[in-house]
Write a protein that holds these residues in place. Sequence first.
Motif, PDB file in Angstrom:
ATOM      1  N   TRP A   1       0.830  -1.208   0.000  1.00  0.00           N
ATOM      2  CA  TRP A   1       0.000   0.000   0.000  1.00  0.00           C
ATOM      3  C   TRP A   1       0.862   1.254   0.000  1.00  0.00           C
ATOM      4  O   TRP A   1       0.619   2.196  -0.763  1.00  0.00           O
ATOM      5  CB  TRP A   1      -0.922  -0.024   1.211  1.00  0.00           C
ATOM      6  CG  TRP A   1      -1.739   1.226   1.395  1.00  0.00           C
ATOM      7  CD1 TRP A   1      -1.613   2.165   2.356  1.00  0.00           C
ATOM      8  CD2 TRP A   1      -2.827   1.666   0.564  1.00  0.00           C
ATOM      9  NE1 TRP A   1      -2.528   3.168   2.200  1.00  0.00           N
ATOM     10  CE2 TRP A   1      -3.289   2.897   1.104  1.00  0.00           C
ATOM     11  CE3 TRP A   1      -3.437   1.157  -0.583  1.00  0.00           C
ATOM     12  CZ2 TRP A   1      -4.346   3.610   0.535  1.00  0.00           C
ATOM     13  CZ3 TRP A   1      -4.482   1.882  -1.160  1.00  0.00           C
ATOM     14  CH2 TRP A   1      -4.927   3.080  -0.597  1.00  0.00           C
ATOM     15  N   THR A   2       1.915   1.257   0.840  1.00  0.00           N
ATOM     16  CA  THR A   2       2.815   2.411   0.897  1.00  0.00           C
ATOM     17  C   THR A   2       3.576   2.570  -0.416  1.00  0.00           C
ATOM     18  O   THR A   2       3.762   3.689  -0.904  1.00  0.00           O
ATOM     19  CB  THR A   2       3.809   2.267   2.057  1.00  0.00           C
ATOM     20  OG1 THR A   2       3.094   2.015   3.269  1.00  0.00           O
ATOM     21  CG2 THR A   2       4.648   3.518   2.224  1.00  0.00           C
TER      22      THR A   2
ATOM     23  N   PHE B   1       4.979   5.441  -5.420  1.00  0.00           N
ATOM     24  CA  PHE B   1       5.319   5.338  -6.847  1.00  0.00           C
ATOM     25  C   PHE B   1       4.941   6.602  -7.632  1.00  0.00           C
ATOM     26  O   PHE B   1       5.797   7.180  -8.329  1.00  0.00           O
ATOM     27  CB  PHE B   1       4.667   4.103  -7.474  1.00  0.00           C
ATOM     28  CG  PHE B   1       4.944   3.964  -8.935  1.00  0.00           C
ATOM     29  CD1 PHE B   1       6.122   3.367  -9.376  1.00  0.00           C
ATOM     30  CD2 PHE B   1       4.051   4.443  -9.886  1.00  0.00           C
ATOM     31  CE1 PHE B   1       6.397   3.247 -10.734  1.00  0.00           C
ATOM     32  CE2 PHE B   1       4.314   4.330 -11.243  1.00  0.00           C
ATOM     33  CZ  PHE B   1       5.485   3.729 -11.662  1.00  0.00           C
ATOM     34  N   PRO B   2       3.673   7.057  -7.559  1.00  0.00           N
ATOM     35  CA  PRO B   2       3.353   8.301  -8.302  1.00  0.00           C
ATOM     36  C   PRO B   2       4.124   9.513  -7.806  1.00  0.00           C
ATOM     37  O   PRO B   2       4.450  10.406  -8.588  1.00  0.00           O
ATOM     38  CB  PRO B   2       1.842   8.469  -8.079  1.00  0.00           C
ATOM     39  CG  PRO B   2       1.515   7.644  -6.891  1.00  0.00           C
ATOM     40  CD  PRO B   2       2.482   6.514  -6.883  1.00  0.00           C
ATOM     41  N   GLY B   3       4.451   9.534  -6.509  1.00  0.00           N
ATOM     42  CA  GLY B   3       5.232  10.651  -5.973  1.00  0.00           C
ATOM     43  C   GLY B   3       6.626  10.705  -6.574  1.00  0.00           C
ATOM     44  O   GLY B   3       7.089  11.772  -7.006  1.00  0.00           O
ATOM     45  N   PHE B   4       7.307   9.538  -6.620  1.00  0.00           N
ATOM     46  CA  PHE B   4       8.639   9.489  -7.218  1.00  0.00           C
ATOM     47  C   PHE B   4       8.577   9.751  -8.721  1.00  0.00           C
ATOM     48  O   PHE B   4       9.460  10.410  -9.283  1.00  0.00           O
ATOM     49  CB  PHE B   4       9.289   8.128  -6.958  1.00  0.00           C
ATOM     50  CG  PHE B   4       9.926   8.001  -5.617  1.00  0.00           C
ATOM     51  CD1 PHE B   4      10.929   8.865  -5.213  1.00  0.00           C
ATOM     52  CD2 PHE B   4       9.537   7.006  -4.731  1.00  0.00           C
ATOM     53  CE1 PHE B   4      11.539   8.757  -3.968  1.00  0.00           C
ATOM     54  CE2 PHE B   4      10.133   6.887  -3.478  1.00  0.00           C
ATOM     55  CZ  PHE B   4      11.130   7.763  -3.099  1.00  0.00           C
ATOM     56  N   LEU B   5       7.522   9.241  -9.383  1.00  0.00           N
ATOM     57  CA  LEU B   5       7.388   9.443 -10.825  1.00  0.00           C
ATOM     58  C   LEU B   5       7.223  10.923 -11.153  1.00  0.00           C
ATOM     59  O   LEU B   5       7.903  11.455 -12.045  1.00  0.00           O
ATOM     60  CB  LEU B   5       6.199   8.648 -11.355  1.00  0.00           C
ATOM     61  CG  LEU B   5       5.883   8.821 -12.849  1.00  0.00           C
ATOM     62  CD1 LEU B   5       7.068   8.403 -13.708  1.00  0.00           C
ATOM     63  CD2 LEU B   5       4.625   8.037 -13.230  1.00  0.00           C
TER      64      LEU B   5
ATOM     65  N   MET C   1      14.503   2.286 -10.325  1.00  0.00           N
ATOM     66  CA  MET C   1      13.779   2.192  -9.059  1.00  0.00           C
ATOM     67  C   MET C   1      12.271   2.153  -9.302  1.00  0.00           C
ATOM     68  O   MET C   1      11.551   1.345  -8.698  1.00  0.00           O
ATOM     69  CB  MET C   1      14.126   3.386  -8.172  1.00  0.00           C
ATOM     70  CG  MET C   1      13.378   3.428  -6.854  1.00  0.00           C
ATOM     71  SD  MET C   1      13.682   4.953  -5.921  1.00  0.00           S
ATOM     72  CE  MET C   1      12.806   6.146  -6.938  1.00  0.00           C
ATOM     73  N   LEU C   2      11.782   2.991 -10.213  1.00  0.00           N
ATOM     74  CA  LEU C   2      10.351   3.011 -10.532  1.00  0.00           C
ATOM     75  C   LEU C   2       9.907   1.702 -11.171  1.00  0.00           C
ATOM     76  O   LEU C   2       8.825   1.177 -10.851  1.00  0.00           O
ATOM     77  CB  LEU C   2      10.051   4.185 -11.472  1.00  0.00           C
ATOM     78  CG  LEU C   2      10.203   5.587 -10.880  1.00  0.00           C
ATOM     79  CD1 LEU C   2      10.105   6.645 -11.970  1.00  0.00           C
ATOM     80  CD2 LEU C   2       9.143   5.835  -9.810  1.00  0.00           C
ATOM     81  N   ALA C   3      10.741   1.159 -12.060  1.00  0.00           N
ATOM     82  CA  ALA C   3      10.409  -0.118 -12.707  1.00  0.00           C
ATOM     83  C   ALA C   3      10.316  -1.239 -11.685  1.00  0.00           C
ATOM     84  O   ALA C   3       9.417  -2.091 -11.751  1.00  0.00           O
ATOM     85  CB  ALA C   3      11.453  -0.448 -13.775  1.00  0.00           C
ATOM     86  N   HIS C   4      11.223  -1.246 -10.727  1.00  0.00           N
ATOM     87  CA  HIS C   4      11.213  -2.288  -9.699  1.00  0.00           C
ATOM     88  C   HIS C   4      10.041  -2.117  -8.741  1.00  0.00           C
ATOM     89  O   HIS C   4       9.498  -3.105  -8.228  1.00  0.00           O
ATOM     90  CB  HIS C   4      12.531  -2.273  -8.929  1.00  0.00           C
ATOM     91  CG  HIS C   4      13.672  -2.829  -9.714  1.00  0.00           C
ATOM     92  ND1 HIS C   4      14.965  -2.898  -9.217  1.00  0.00           N
ATOM     93  CD2 HIS C   4      13.737  -3.332 -10.967  1.00  0.00           C
ATOM     94  CE1 HIS C   4      15.756  -3.426 -10.127  1.00  0.00           C
ATOM     95  NE2 HIS C   4      15.033  -3.694 -11.197  1.00  0.00           N
TER      96      HIS C   4
END
Length: 312
Positions: free
Chosen positions: A22-23, A28-32, A81-84
């Motif tokens: 959940w976290t 993910f959208p924040g880093f993206l 990192m995003l892909a993982h």
Amino acid sequence: MQESNQSSVTEFILLGFSLSPWTTALLFPGFLITYLLIILGNGLIAILICLDSHLHTPMYFFIGILSLLDLGYTTTTVPQMLAHMASQKKTISFARCVAQMYIFLMLGITESWLFAIMSIDKYVAICHPLRYKVIMSTWLCGIMVIFCGLWGVIAALIYTVFAMHLPYCGPNKINHFFCEVPAVLKLACADTSVNDQIDFILGFSVILVPLSLILVIYVNIFIAILRIRSAQGRLKAFSTCASHITVVTMFCVPAMVMYMRPGSEASPEEDKKLAVFYNVISAFLNPVIYSLRNKDVKRAFLKVTGWGRAPE
């Protein structure tokens, strides 16, 4: 994946952040979005500096180089990192791990020395304004940037060779979101005390030496500023230095903690937070702190886009 000899690991597993699904879905959208803003902000600054002749000055030349470095080392780590974070497969080959480690170190070390060069530019601009254009010539600026790049290439090569010549025979799980030296060394099937000493010595030359140079230069700058009779002039000079000091602190202090402490004292979770700070957050804030609030950059943006009159 493992054979009988010791150097048998052919790929690593990057564990990333120890978070619940959940976290992770929230982060993910924040880093993206942050990564896209890094590309937009730093890319825009680099383009504006190239296109607008009014920004063809030593200060903006160095800021343009800084933006390109920020783009480079975030792109080395964040897309992976995003892909993982978005998939179950979190592996990276041994060769890609070596390449990622080297490129990240090379760009980071180059940036560390670039900050020292930028402090020299501030010193000349404030302490020798009448001779600024003569001293900070195009030739000298180019030579200083080449020095930063060569030092980054050489120091990163030493770091990477000493780290990756060690035997890695398993386990192959790196408790990090990219192949950073301290995290990878924990998997070595050999004594890494020599590597700790090498890391400390190189950390001294690529972090402490530039920081010491910056400190000495700013002591002289502040002495010169205090001699300015006009309160408005002193305030303007201080505000000019504040952005550079802020950016240096955000990048160099976390990097110094990461690379100059013994590996036995490192906490994986703390290391990941430090890496996010100097790898992602500093690259995100650099355009805001350095340029996007600057009238010259705003004027160049309005001129290039043709959206209206630039602020006076």
